[in-house]
Design an enzyme around this catalytic site. Structure first.
Site, PDB file in Angstrom:
ATOM      1  N   LYS A   1      16.546  -5.237 -80.068  1.00 31.10           N
ATOM      2  CA  LYS A   1      16.049  -4.614 -81.292  1.00 31.10           C
ATOM      3  C   LYS A   1      16.833  -3.483 -81.786  1.00 31.10           C
ATOM      4  O   LYS A   1      17.337  -3.184 -82.676  1.00 31.10           O
ATOM      5  CB  LYS A   1      14.510  -4.206 -81.096  1.00 31.10           C
ATOM      6  CG  LYS A   1      13.805  -3.360 -82.024  1.00 31.10           C
ATOM      7  CD  LYS A   1      12.558  -2.809 -81.746  1.00 31.10           C
ATOM      8  CE  LYS A   1      12.115  -2.198 -83.078  1.00 31.10           C
ATOM      9  NZ  LYS A   1      10.774  -1.910 -82.990  1.00 31.10           N
TER      10      LYS A   1
ATOM     11  N   GLU B   1      21.724  -3.562 -70.283  1.00 32.66           N
ATOM     12  CA  GLU B   1      21.717  -4.770 -69.741  1.00 32.66           C
ATOM     13  C   GLU B   1      22.497  -5.558 -70.707  1.00 32.66           C
ATOM     14  O   GLU B   1      23.201  -6.428 -70.636  1.00 32.66           O
ATOM     15  CB  GLU B   1      20.362  -5.222 -69.401  1.00 32.66           C
ATOM     16  CG  GLU B   1      19.808  -4.449 -68.148  1.00 32.66           C
ATOM     17  CD  GLU B   1      19.164  -3.371 -68.483  1.00 32.66           C
ATOM     18  OE1 GLU B   1      19.388  -2.648 -69.684  1.00 32.66           O
ATOM     19  OE2 GLU B   1      18.142  -2.957 -67.597  1.00 32.66           O
TER      20      GLU B   1
ATOM     21  N   GLY C   1       9.382  -4.457 -79.607  1.00 33.03           N
ATOM     22  CA  GLY C   1      10.149  -5.669 -78.728  1.00 33.03           C
ATOM     23  C   GLY C   1       9.304  -6.728 -78.309  1.00 33.03           C
ATOM     24  O   GLY C   1       9.431  -7.848 -78.239  1.00 33.03           O
ATOM     25  N   ARG C   2       8.016  -6.108 -77.576  1.00 33.77           N
ATOM     26  CA  ARG C   2       7.027  -7.254 -76.861  1.00 33.77           C
ATOM     27  C   ARG C   2       6.307  -8.274 -77.934  1.00 33.77           C
ATOM     28  O   ARG C   2       5.462  -8.998 -77.765  1.00 33.77           O
ATOM     29  CB  ARG C   2       6.378  -6.478 -75.968  1.00 33.77           C
ATOM     30  CG  ARG C   2       5.342  -5.386 -76.554  1.00 33.77           C
ATOM     31  CD  ARG C   2       4.894  -4.524 -75.396  1.00 33.77           C
ATOM     32  NE  ARG C   2       4.380  -3.139 -75.802  1.00 33.77           N
ATOM     33  CZ  ARG C   2       5.101  -2.207 -76.224  1.00 33.77           C
ATOM     34  NH1 ARG C   2       6.395  -2.181 -76.022  1.00 33.77           N
ATOM     35  NH2 ARG C   2       4.255  -0.970 -76.735  1.00 33.77           N
TER      36      ARG C   2
ATOM     37  N   GLU D   1       3.024  -2.838 -70.945  1.00 30.73           N
ATOM     38  CA  GLU D   1       3.847  -1.769 -71.698  1.00 30.73           C
ATOM     39  C   GLU D   1       2.858  -1.503 -72.940  1.00 30.73           C
ATOM     40  O   GLU D   1       3.211  -0.178 -73.261  1.00 30.73           O
ATOM     41  CB  GLU D   1       4.980  -2.694 -72.198  1.00 30.73           C
ATOM     42  CG  GLU D   1       6.391  -1.775 -72.731  1.00 30.73           C
ATOM     43  CD  GLU D   1       7.476  -2.241 -72.510  1.00 30.73           C
ATOM     44  OE1 GLU D   1       8.513  -1.996 -71.796  1.00 30.73           O
ATOM     45  OE2 GLU D   1       7.768  -2.824 -73.775  1.00 30.73           O
TER      46      GLU D   1
ATOM     47  N   HIS E   1      -2.623 -22.094 -53.150  1.00 29.28           N
ATOM     48  CA  HIS E   1      -2.063 -22.351 -51.639  1.00 29.28           C
ATOM     49  C   HIS E   1      -1.559 -20.845 -51.262  1.00 29.28           C
ATOM     50  O   HIS E   1      -0.780 -20.872 -50.266  1.00 29.28           O
ATOM     51  CB  HIS E   1      -1.182 -23.406 -51.697  1.00 29.28           C
ATOM     52  CG  HIS E   1      -2.175 -24.812 -51.907  1.00 29.28           C
ATOM     53  ND1 HIS E   1      -2.952 -25.327 -51.068  1.00 29.28           N
ATOM     54  CD2 HIS E   1      -2.336 -25.514 -53.012  1.00 29.28           C
ATOM     55  CE1 HIS E   1      -3.485 -26.234 -51.540  1.00 29.28           C
ATOM     56  NE2 HIS E   1      -2.999 -26.219 -52.856  1.00 29.28           N
TER      57      HIS E   1
ATOM     58  N   LYS F   1      15.699   5.095 -67.121  1.00 27.52           N
ATOM     59  CA  LYS F   1      16.886   4.524 -67.841  1.00 27.52           C
ATOM     60  C   LYS F   1      17.793   5.770 -67.898  1.00 27.52           C
ATOM     61  O   LYS F   1      19.082   5.556 -67.354  1.00 27.52           O
ATOM     62  CB  LYS F   1      16.741   4.310 -69.284  1.00 27.52           C
ATOM     63  CG  LYS F   1      16.131   2.717 -69.645  1.00 27.52           C
ATOM     64  CD  LYS F   1      15.906   2.596 -71.167  1.00 27.52           C
ATOM     65  CE  LYS F   1      15.066   1.480 -71.258  1.00 27.52           C
ATOM     66  NZ  LYS F   1      14.824   1.459 -72.595  1.00 27.52           N
TER      67      LYS F   1
END
Ligand code: F6P
Length: 515
Positions: A202, A208, A261-262, A347, A378, A488
């Site tokens: 965005k 990254e 973003g999400r 978030e 399990h 960050k």
């Protein structure tokens, strides 16, 4: 801002707190319980049954939560969302993910539709051979720029079991982590001569993503691709930055700043979905989400499945003190849903300030976690059945199997899904505490007729609306994420080898040789 009164909200919470809390057994004494707490929505790709009967919401709780939602200005805030008001107050932005699905403010819908048309054109060009043979796409992005596409591709871009050769012609690798191993693993699966790179960010500044994107272009160059930038596509709300970075404007697919973003897989961030699965599938996903939007817009109170789910969420965090909620997908196609929901919910609603900028005085989002059934049974279900923490659980399953094996597989899968909900509720007495199950433990079940682009779109939209409804009732802004910034900043200083840190951090830097 919504016309709410703190006094009314406090009074509504007080009423809720004072209500007796029935056991699930008490609630199921009412023969109408399941019908009252189950809604089946007929959606474009098939129905989804939302069964919230095995939660502790009594009819009185439902009524009191409806009063709370009204006091919190839910209807006004939903209208403001749709009208394109700047409800993301801390960033002074409207919230545009529903416009991607054709809902709400006309200008926002028009912009989204024009940008979709541009994206569709590029998808058609690539699939049509304008860029030569393209068999791989490395989609580079992180957080919301990766999790949505990854979930959708994992659910929808599966080889056709009946015809294994008919799988997607373009295989997508989604790479997020700055750990170079992630990118190297992707390289190992791709032929550079037939690979395109999508840089999904965005902001077009995320460390990254920009680091991985640069390394991906280096890899193309090192492997004989003459014009690596010519193989790159940008998916971003900052098109100027993408052009400045070197991607030709014709391959920059913008989306609006108003799309968080999400919440962005509906925008050009969904490019890899459209490329691998085809535009029709992407459009069906949007249609499924739009159908859920209409339900969310048109229904009020607990008849609105997202609001009903939010009531249960708030019941458990506020009245019972649950600190987590879990989601188990009893379908391999939805195995990435829990990690998608982690970002969406944590978030969005993991906040400590109210909309008015005051510190919150009540818990906000619980921790979202989960996994896949039956694997998780399990591994972690011991705690759900006998641990001291009460965890409200969502089960999600599909009636139509995704496999072509002996139906015994799917029958057992569903039997386990339903069996766990029943066991959590019923419990079982035993004189030996180690063998006793307390029962009365809550769960909700979403039973999809099928998993396909439309039902997946609807399921995701349901969770978006549930998250929004929680945020409105909590009186917080679900659309910012300032909590991620400090880490960050410090990582940047450490990465540059500078700054003054605590002695533990400094010692770690020295030990790793990055001081
Ligand atoms: O750091 C969190 C975050 O900003 C998320 O909200 C977002 O989805 C992710 O990083 C990636 O951001 P971008 O799409 O700008 O690269």
């Amino acid at each position: 801002m919504a016309d709410t009164s703190d006094t009314d909200v406090t009074a509504a919470w007080d009423r809720l707190t004072a209500l007796p809390r029935p056991s699930l057994k008490d609630l199921f004494a009412d023969a109408g319980r399941v019908a009252a707490m189950t809604t089946t929505l007929d959606l474009p790709g098939g129905s989804i049954r939302f069964d919230w009967s095995k939660t502790h919401l009594s009819p009185d709780h439902v009524a009191a939560f409806e009063a709370l939602a009204a006091a919190a200005g839910f209807a006004q805030r939903r209208a403001a969302l749709l009208a394109g008001e700047r409800i993301n107050v801390t960033e002074d932005r409207p919230v545009g993910h529903m416009a991607q699905r054709g809902q709400g403010d006309a200008a926002m819908v028009e912009e989204a539709s024009a940008l979709h048309a541009r994206m569709r054109g590029l998808v058609a060009a690539i699939r049509g051979g304008t860029f030569g043979t393209v068999r791989h796409l490395i989609h580079i992005g992180i957080g919301g720029s990766a999790l949505g596409p990854k979930l959708a591709l994992d659910a929808l871009a599966r080889p056709d079991q009946a015809d294994p050769d008919a799988g997607p012609a373009i295989a997508v690798e989604v790479v997020a982590n700055i750990d170079g191993q992630a990118l190297e693993e992707a390289f190992a699966r791709c032929d550079p001569a037939a690979t395109m790179i999508a840089v999904a960010s965005k902001t077009f500044t995320t460390t990254e993503t920009m680091t991985n994107a640069a390394s991906a272009l280096d890899w193309l160059k090192a492997n004989g691709v003459a014009d690596p930038y010519g193989r790159a596509v940008a998916l971003t709300a900052a098109p100027d930055k993408a052009v400045e970075w070197g991607i030709d404007e014709t391959r920059v697919l913008p989306f609006s700043e108003s799309v968080g973003g999400r919440y962005s897989l509906w925008s050009s961030i969904g490019f890899p979905i459209a490329l691998a699965c085809g535009w029709d599938d992407f459009a069906e996903m949007l249609d499924g989400a739009a159908a859920m939007d209409r339900h969310f817009i048109e229904e009020d109170g607990a008849a609105n499945v997202a609001l009903r789910a939010a009531f249960a969420d708030l019941y458990y965090t506020h009245l019972v003190g649950c600190q987590t909620r879990a989601c188990f997908a009893y379908d391999e196609r939805l195995r990435l849903l829990p990690s998608y929901l982690q970002q969406l919910e944590m978030e969005s609603n993991g906040k400590r300030a109210t909309l008015d900028g005051k510190p919150v005085t009540q818990p906000t989002a619980p921790i979202t976690w989960g996994g896949v059934g039956t694997d998780a049974q399990h591994a972690v279900f011991q705690l759900l059945h006998q641990g001291t923490a009460v965890v409200p659980v969502d089960f999600i399953a599909a009636i139509i199997p995704g496999d072509t094996l002996d139906p015994v597989h799917h029958r057992n899968l569903l039997a386990n899904c339903f069996g766990q909900g029943a066991a959590l509720m019923a419990g079982k007495a035993n004189a030996d505490p180690a063998r006793a199950y307390p029962g009365d433990r809550p769960s909700a079940t979403m039973l999809c007729e099928d998993i396909n682009p439309a039902t997946l779109g609807a399921l995701i939209a349901f969770h978006e609306h549930r998250t929004f409804a929680n945020g409105v009732i909590l009186g917080i802004n679900s659309f910012d994420q300032f909590g991620v910034e400090l880490g960050k900043e410090i990582a940047k200083s450490i990465g540059q080898g500078g700054g003054h840190f605590d002695t533990s951090t400094t010692a770690l830097m020295k030990a790793a040789g990055i001081a």
